[in-house]
Every structure is written in C-alpha cells, then in structure tokens.
Write a protein that holds these residues in place. Structure first.
Motif, short mmCIF file in Angstrom:
data_model
loop_
_atom_site.label_atom_id
_atom_site.label_comp_id
_atom_site.label_asym_id
_atom_site.label_seq_id
_atom_site.Cartn_x
_atom_site.Cartn_y
_atom_site.Cartn_z
N ALA A 88 -5.49 -8.72 1.00
CA ALA A 88 -4.47 -7.89 1.63
C ALA A 88 -3.26 -8.73 2.00
CB ALA A 88 -5.04 -7.20 2.86
N PRO A 113 -4.05 -3.40 -0.10
CA PRO A 113 -3.13 -2.88 0.91
C PRO A 113 -2.13 -3.95 1.33
CG PRO A 113 -5.21 -3.44 1.93
CD PRO A 113 -5.38 -3.70 0.45
N VAL A 115 1.47 -4.60 4.03
CA VAL A 115 2.53 -4.17 4.94
C VAL A 115 3.74 -5.04 4.64
CG1 VAL A 115 3.30 -3.91 7.32
CG2 VAL A 115 0.91 -3.47 6.74
N TRP A 238 -4.30 -4.64 11.17
CA TRP A 238 -4.31 -3.24 10.72
C TRP A 238 -4.55 -3.12 9.22
CZ3 TRP A 238 -1.41 -0.40 7.26
CH2 TRP A 238 -1.46 0.99 7.37
N VAL A 239 -3.95 -4.03 8.44
CA VAL A 239 -3.93 -3.85 6.99
C VAL A 239 -5.29 -4.12 6.34
CG1 VAL A 239 -3.30 -6.21 6.24
CG2 VAL A 239 -2.42 -4.21 4.99
N ALA A 242 -7.20 -1.08 5.13
CA ALA A 242 -6.31 0.06 4.85
C ALA A 242 -6.39 0.40 3.36
CB ALA A 242 -4.88 -0.28 5.24
N ARG A 243 -5.91 1.59 3.00
CA ARG A 243 -5.94 1.99 1.59
C ARG A 243 -4.96 1.13 0.79
NH1 ARG A 243 -1.29 4.63 0.73
NH2 ARG A 243 -0.31 5.74 2.47
N HIS A 247 2.59 -0.30 2.70
CA HIS A 247 2.70 0.39 3.98
C HIS A 247 3.86 -0.19 4.78
CE1 HIS A 247 -1.30 2.24 3.39
NE2 HIS A 247 -1.62 1.07 2.86
N GLU A 251 3.85 2.68 10.14
CA GLU A 251 2.47 3.16 10.01
C GLU A 251 1.54 2.37 10.92
OE1 GLU A 251 1.13 4.20 5.84
OE2 GLU A 251 3.04 3.20 5.39
N VAL A 252 1.77 1.07 10.99
CA VAL A 252 0.95 0.22 11.86
C VAL A 252 1.07 0.69 13.31
CG1 VAL A 252 0.58 -2.13 12.72
CG2 VAL A 252 1.21 -1.75 10.32
N ASP A 254 2.22 3.67 14.26
CA ASP A 254 2.08 5.12 14.36
C ASP A 254 3.28 5.75 15.05
OD1 ASP A 254 0.89 7.57 13.92
OD2 ASP A 254 -0.28 7.52 15.78
#
Length: 255
Positions: A88, A113, A115, A238-239, A242-243, A247, A251-252, A254
């Motif tokens: 990731a 995934p 970020v 977070w990543v 993740a899908r 991202h 998104e992290v 929200d």
C-alpha cells in the motif's frame, strides 16, 4: 503491527515521520530509503537502503505500506515498485506532472490501495472543504490564491494551492488561471495565483473572495511540519486494508 517503509528518510519530512512512527503503538519502521547516505544507520537498527533496490527491500522486509516524500520523478518509480510488490502507498510528493500522475495511477489501480495528497494536514483538508463551500456560494466574486513557503521549496505554486485552484474551477466554472501578474491589462474572468518563497515559512495558504464592498478570506497557516507528518502516518494506518485504488485524505478524515 503495521510494517512501514519510508522513502525520503533524510528529507525534512522523513525525520518527522520516523518520530511519529516511533511514538505509535501499532507501527514499526522496517525499511528506509534515500539517495543520500545509503548504508548509514537511521534508527532502531534500520539502515538506509538504495531506492533502486526498493522492490527487493519491500519484499524482504514484508512491508505493509510505503510512505513517500521525495521528488516527482523518484515518487513515480517508487510507486510502481511498491504496487508491483502489493504494498500500500501514502504519497505526499508534490510537483507531479499529468503524465507522471497518470503513470502512478495506472500502476496503483486494481492492484493496491493508495492515498495521494499534496497536503496531509488535517487543517488543510478542512481548508479545502471551506473553499469549496464558499466558491459554490460566491461564483460571481473575484477569487485569488496566495501561498508562501520556505526558500528551499522547489515547486511553485504549491500542490496545496493548485488543489485549491481546481476546487475553484469546478465550483465557479472559471477556466482561466493567471499565475502572477504584470503589465497594464485589467483583470478578467480568472483565478489569480501567487507564490512567495522566503525564509523558513512552513506553509501559508490564503484564498480570497472579493465582491462589491466586501471580501472574505479563508486562510491556513502551518506552524510546524509535524502537522503534515502526523497526517501522513494517520493515512498509512487507514490505507492498510483499504480497497485497491487511489484515495484522498478527505476519505481518511471522512470529511
């Protein structure tokens, strides 16, 4: 325990990110890369590795995520290497061209995934949200973006300022962007962008909306790079899991 690799370990951000990782109970640094000081100790028994061996090092250290704060050309190669190994990504490198970003996204999509953000500060991401809301309500006001950074920063305007410009373009429908001004031409239907490079300024960003008899200013000022480092580590946490795909920091958080 999240196993973290860091590229750009000798840079301004690298040291701060390593400190954040050391303070985290759920993370450990397992690999560090930089073109300067290869083979020298970093911390906790970790030695700097050659970025040209990144794929092999990520595999041997069983890294879960690579955090990259380097330069544009290196970041692309690092992202490709990490994606190939199924690692990731958190990418804070700025100054990427459209072609470089496209190549990076192609390597990431459907594989790992990631970020990608020009700024990992929590405050800056709220700043962008406020700019979006103001621009939607003030479409007929003049909009100007002003950013200031230290005199060692290479890219101008900053990635944070360019993200603000993209938000303004989307919300107002204005496509023309003026980078600095000179001469005697009057202001048209445009977004003005101005970059300052001086001293040791960490990072200042201002978006100004001016209309008849009034103006509104939305400003973010970074007092320490620790705000960026803590955000990057938050994104790394977070990543993982993740899908696959690219991202945003929004998104992290929200938001």
């Amino acid at each position: 325990m999240i196993r973290v690799a860091l590229s750009g370990a000798r840079g301004r951000m690298g040291g701060l990110i390593m400190e954040e990782i050391a303070r985290a109970d759920d993370m450990e640094l397992v690999a560090a890369f930089d073109v300067v000081g290869i083979g020298s100790p970093v911390r906790d028994g970790i030695f700097l590795s050659d970025p040209r061996r990144m794929g092999e090092e990520l595999r041997e250290t069983r890294s879960d995520v690579l955090i990259d704060f380097t330069v544009a050309s290196a970041a692309v190669e690092n992202a490709v290497a990490a994606a190939t190994e199924g690692v990731a990504l958190v990418i804070g490198t700025t100054g990427l061209s459209k072609e470089q970003l496209s190549r990076m996204q192609e390597a990431i999509e459907d594989h790992v995934p990631a970020v990608i953000s020009p700024n990992f500060s929590v405050g800056v991401n709220i700043f962008w949200k406020l700019v979006e809301q103001a621009a939607a309500a003030l479409k007929d006001y003049d909009a100007e973006v002003v950013e200031a950074h230290h005199n060692k920063k290479r890219d101008a305007p900053s990635g944070t300022a360019l993200k603000a410009v993209e938000i303004l373009k989307k919300e107002t429908g204005i496509e023309n962007v003026s980078f600095g001004r000179e001469g005697i031409d009057p202001r048209g239907r445009e977004i003005g962008v101005h970059a300052v490079r001086a001293g040791d300024i960490v990072g200042d960003h201002l978006v100004l909306f001016a209309g008849p008899g009034e103006r509104i200013e939305i400003r973010h000022q970074a007092h320490s790079r620790s705000a960026f480092a803590s955000g990057a580590v938050r994104a790394a946490r977070w990543v993982v899991g993740a899908r696959p795909g690219v991202h945003s920091m929004a998104e992290v958080l929200d938001v």
